[in-house]
Design a protein around this motif. Structure first.
Motif, PDB file in Angstrom:
ATOM      1  N   LYS A  85       8.574   4.953 -22.301  1.00  0.00           N
ATOM      2  CA  LYS A  85       8.142   4.325 -23.552  1.00  0.00           C
ATOM      3  C   LYS A  85       9.304   4.100 -24.515  1.00  0.00           C
ATOM      4  O   LYS A  85       9.194   3.305 -25.454  1.00  0.00           O
ATOM      5  N   HIS A  86      10.431   4.782 -24.293  1.00  0.00           N
ATOM      6  CA  HIS A  86      11.591   4.619 -25.173  1.00  0.00           C
ATOM      7  C   HIS A  86      12.550   3.536 -24.687  1.00  0.00           C
ATOM      8  O   HIS A  86      13.466   3.143 -25.422  1.00  0.00           O
ATOM      9  N   TYR A  87      12.356   3.060 -23.478  1.00  0.00           N
ATOM     10  CA  TYR A  87      13.262   2.044 -22.929  1.00  0.00           C
ATOM     11  C   TYR A  87      13.295   0.754 -23.762  1.00  0.00           C
ATOM     12  O   TYR A  87      14.379   0.205 -24.000  1.00  0.00           O
ATOM     13  N   PRO A  88      12.155   0.214 -24.224  1.00  0.00           N
ATOM     14  CA  PRO A  88      12.203  -1.017 -25.017  1.00  0.00           C
ATOM     15  C   PRO A  88      13.078  -0.893 -26.271  1.00  0.00           C
ATOM     16  O   PRO A  88      13.803  -1.832 -26.628  1.00  0.00           O
ATOM     17  N   TYR A  89      13.023   0.262 -26.938  1.00  0.00           N
ATOM     18  CA  TYR A  89      13.843   0.475 -28.130  1.00  0.00           C
ATOM     19  C   TYR A  89      15.329   0.361 -27.795  1.00  0.00           C
ATOM     20  O   TYR A  89      16.086  -0.342 -28.485  1.00  0.00           O
ATOM     21  N   TRP A  90      15.739   1.024 -26.735  1.00  0.00           N
ATOM     22  CA  TRP A  90      17.160   1.032 -26.378  1.00  0.00           C
ATOM     23  C   TRP A  90      17.601  -0.292 -25.765  1.00  0.00           C
ATOM     24  O   TRP A  90      18.746  -0.723 -25.964  1.00  0.00           O
ATOM     25  N   LYS A  91      16.719  -0.948 -25.045  1.00  0.00           N
ATOM     26  CA  LYS A  91      17.054  -2.275 -24.512  1.00  0.00           C
ATOM     27  C   LYS A  91      17.301  -3.263 -25.651  1.00  0.00           C
ATOM     28  O   LYS A  91      18.176  -4.132 -25.555  1.00  0.00           O
ATOM     29  N   ASN A  92      16.536  -3.119 -26.716  1.00  0.00           N
ATOM     30  CA  ASN A  92      16.711  -3.991 -27.872  1.00  0.00           C
ATOM     31  C   ASN A  92      18.050  -3.746 -28.558  1.00  0.00           C
ATOM     32  O   ASN A  92      18.688  -4.678 -29.051  1.00  0.00           O
ATOM     33  N   ARG A  93      18.493  -2.481 -28.579  1.00  0.00           N
ATOM     34  CA  ARG A  93      19.766  -2.134 -29.206  1.00  0.00           C
ATOM     35  C   ARG A  93      20.956  -2.501 -28.322  1.00  0.00           C
ATOM     36  O   ARG A  93      22.041  -2.808 -28.830  1.00  0.00           O
ATOM     37  N   TYR A  94      20.754  -2.426 -27.003  1.00  0.00           N
ATOM     38  CA  TYR A  94      21.846  -2.692 -26.060  1.00  0.00           C
ATOM     39  C   TYR A  94      21.392  -3.712 -25.015  1.00  0.00           C
ATOM     40  O   TYR A  94      21.262  -3.392 -23.828  1.00  0.00           O
ATOM     41  N   PRO A  95      21.171  -4.963 -25.444  1.00  0.00           N
ATOM     42  CA  PRO A  95      20.602  -5.971 -24.539  1.00  0.00           C
ATOM     43  C   PRO A  95      21.546  -6.432 -23.433  1.00  0.00           C
ATOM     44  O   PRO A  95      21.090  -7.018 -22.447  1.00  0.00           O
ATOM     45  N   ASN A  96      22.835  -6.180 -23.573  1.00  0.00           N
ATOM     46  CA  ASN A  96      23.796  -6.699 -22.603  1.00  0.00           C
ATOM     47  C   ASN A  96      24.098  -5.738 -21.455  1.00  0.00           C
ATOM     48  O   ASN A  96      24.914  -6.053 -20.578  1.00  0.00           O
ATOM     49  N   LEU A  97      23.461  -4.593 -21.445  1.00  0.00           N
ATOM     50  CA  LEU A  97      23.663  -3.644 -20.349  1.00  0.00           C
ATOM     51  C   LEU A  97      22.835  -4.063 -19.134  1.00  0.00           C
ATOM     52  O   LEU A  97      21.847  -4.782 -19.250  1.00  0.00           O
ATOM     53  N   ASP A  98      23.247  -3.582 -17.974  1.00  0.00           N
ATOM     54  CA  ASP A  98      22.514  -3.839 -16.731  1.00  0.00           C
ATOM     55  C   ASP A  98      21.420  -2.783 -16.602  1.00  0.00           C
ATOM     56  O   ASP A  98      21.632  -1.706 -16.058  1.00  0.00           O
ATOM     57  N   TRP A  99      20.233  -3.106 -17.116  1.00  0.00           N
ATOM     58  CA  TRP A  99      19.179  -2.108 -17.254  1.00  0.00           C
ATOM     59  C   TRP A  99      18.421  -1.849 -15.955  1.00  0.00           C
ATOM     60  O   TRP A  99      18.075  -2.766 -15.237  1.00  0.00           O
ATOM     61  N   ASN A 100      18.176  -0.566 -15.717  1.00  0.00           N
ATOM     62  CA  ASN A 100      17.298  -0.112 -14.639  1.00  0.00           C
ATOM     63  C   ASN A 100      16.891   1.310 -14.971  1.00  0.00           C
ATOM     64  O   ASN A 100      17.442   1.933 -15.891  1.00  0.00           O
ATOM     65  N   TRP A 101      15.915   1.835 -14.262  1.00  0.00           N
ATOM     66  CA  TRP A 101      15.541   3.240 -14.463  1.00  0.00           C
ATOM     67  C   TRP A 101      16.734   4.143 -14.141  1.00  0.00           C
ATOM     68  O   TRP A 101      17.548   3.830 -13.286  1.00  0.00           O
ATOM     69  N   GLY A 102      16.815   5.264 -14.843  1.00  0.00           N
ATOM     70  CA  GLY A 102      17.922   6.191 -14.653  1.00  0.00           C
ATOM     71  C   GLY A 102      19.062   5.984 -15.629  1.00  0.00           C
ATOM     72  O   GLY A 102      20.075   6.667 -15.557  1.00  0.00           O
ATOM     73  N   MET A 103      18.899   5.056 -16.584  1.00  0.00           N
ATOM     74  CA  MET A 103      19.967   4.727 -17.531  1.00  0.00           C
ATOM     75  C   MET A 103      20.408   5.919 -18.370  1.00  0.00           C
ATOM     76  O   MET A 103      21.540   5.984 -18.838  1.00  0.00           O
ATOM     77  N   PHE A 104      19.520   6.860 -18.600  1.00  0.00           N
ATOM     78  CA  PHE A 104      19.849   8.005 -19.444  1.00  0.00           C
ATOM     79  C   PHE A 104      20.255   9.223 -18.615  1.00  0.00           C
ATOM     80  O   PHE A 104      20.388  10.322 -19.147  1.00  0.00           O
ATOM     81  N   GLY A 105      20.423   8.997 -17.320  1.00  0.00           N
ATOM     82  CA  GLY A 105      20.805  10.094 -16.437  1.00  0.00           C
ATOM     83  C   GLY A 105      19.625  10.924 -15.991  1.00  0.00           C
ATOM     84  O   GLY A 105      19.789  12.016 -15.441  1.00  0.00           O
ATOM     85  N   GLU A 106      18.405  10.359 -16.218  1.00  0.00           N
ATOM     86  CA  GLU A 106      17.211  11.139 -15.850  1.00  0.00           C
ATOM     87  C   GLU A 106      16.921  11.061 -14.356  1.00  0.00           C
ATOM     88  O   GLU A 106      17.148  10.025 -13.725  1.00  0.00           O
ATOM     89  N   ASN A 107      16.417  12.149 -13.832  1.00  0.00           N
ATOM     90  CA  ASN A 107      15.957  12.187 -12.440  1.00  0.00           C
ATOM     91  C   ASN A 107      14.585  11.548 -12.290  1.00  0.00           C
ATOM     92  O   ASN A 107      14.297  10.921 -11.274  1.00  0.00           O
ATOM     93  N   LEU A 108      13.740  11.722 -13.332  1.00  0.00           N
ATOM     94  CA  LEU A 108      12.387  11.174 -13.294  1.00  0.00           C
ATOM     95  C   LEU A 108      12.142  10.328 -14.534  1.00  0.00           C
ATOM     96  O   LEU A 108      12.244  10.827 -15.666  1.00  0.00           O
ATOM     97  N   SER A 109      11.852   9.055 -14.334  1.00  0.00           N
ATOM     98  CA  SER A 109      11.425   8.180 -15.419  1.00  0.00           C
ATOM     99  C   SER A 109       9.901   8.239 -15.463  1.00  0.00           C
ATOM    100  O   SER A 109       9.235   7.940 -14.461  1.00  0.00           O
TER     101      SER A 109
END
Length: 210
Positions: free
Chosen positions: A65-89
């Motif tokens: 649920k927090h991914y949209p917030y961060w995608k909006n702040r950093y739109p130019n990154l190559d987004w996929n699950w695991g962006m925050f170093g998490e094992n489980l999204s």
């Protein structure tokens, strides 16, 4: 709540202040189930075991649920699950509702909410700027580490089911805010010190603020 993605990473070499270091923060989705063991996720890479892995940081969960917030702040990154170093999204995970000490069933594993993630410079490496650390702290939704009470397998699509709520009302969100607050809320401070699901050294450090 439901697991949307299982993520692991290989060690990646980075340069930091003129030194070559390894990091395991570059995690990516995998089609294979994750095996959660007492101190680690099998086949996942941990570069510094002083700050990652171990009984109280065996596996890291982050909310989708927090991914949209961060995608909006950093739109130019190559987004996929695991962006925050998490094992489980995980879908719909809310740190204001997760109590430290709550026990959940995920796949065949039984886990206990143990502590929020405290960001370090390696998150800044992943995002391409160290400004993310201040932003991450101010946003206040850091995901959570879990302690593995019963080892098991977790697959994408598995439910995250509350088995036993903690008697202590301290939430992950409250504890994260407490860690960085200049003025410590005495009520929250006492909840943290009395919460046996937190690592003992963290509870001992907080006693000086009473």
């Amino acid at each position: 709540m439901q697991v949307l993605s299982t993520n692991i990473g290989n060690l990646t070499k980075i340069n930091w202040n003129g030194k070559e270091l390894n990091t395991g923060i570059f995690k990516h989705p995998t089609s294979s189930p994750l095996v959660l063991e007492t101190e680690k996720v099998v086949n996942d890479s941990i570069a510094d075991r002083k700050v990652h892995g171990g009984v109280y940081k065996a596996c890291y969960l982050f909310s989708a649920k927090h991914y949209p917030y961060w995608k909006n702040r950093y739109p130019n990154l190559d987004w996929n699950w695991g962006m925050f170093g998490e094992n489980l999204s995980v879908s719909d995970m809310d740190e204001t509702q997760l109590r430290i000490g709550d026990i959940y069933k995920i796949g065949t594993a039984l886990v206990q909410i143990s502590q929020p993630r405290e960001p370090c410079f390696k998150l800044g490496i992943r995002f391409g700027t160290q400004l993310i650390l201040k932003e991450f702290i101010e946003y206040g939704f850091p995901g959570t580490y879990v302690k593995i009470l019963e080892e098991g397998q977790v697959s994408s699509g598995d439910k995250v089911t509350l088995i036993e709520p903690s008697d202590n009302l301290l939430t992950v969100h409250q504890f994260f805010q407490l860690l960085y607050a200049k003025e410590k809320d005495e009520k929250i401070l006492k909840l943290a010190i009395e919460n046996l699901a937190l690592p003992e050294y963290k509870r001992e450090r907080l006693k000086k603020y009473l």
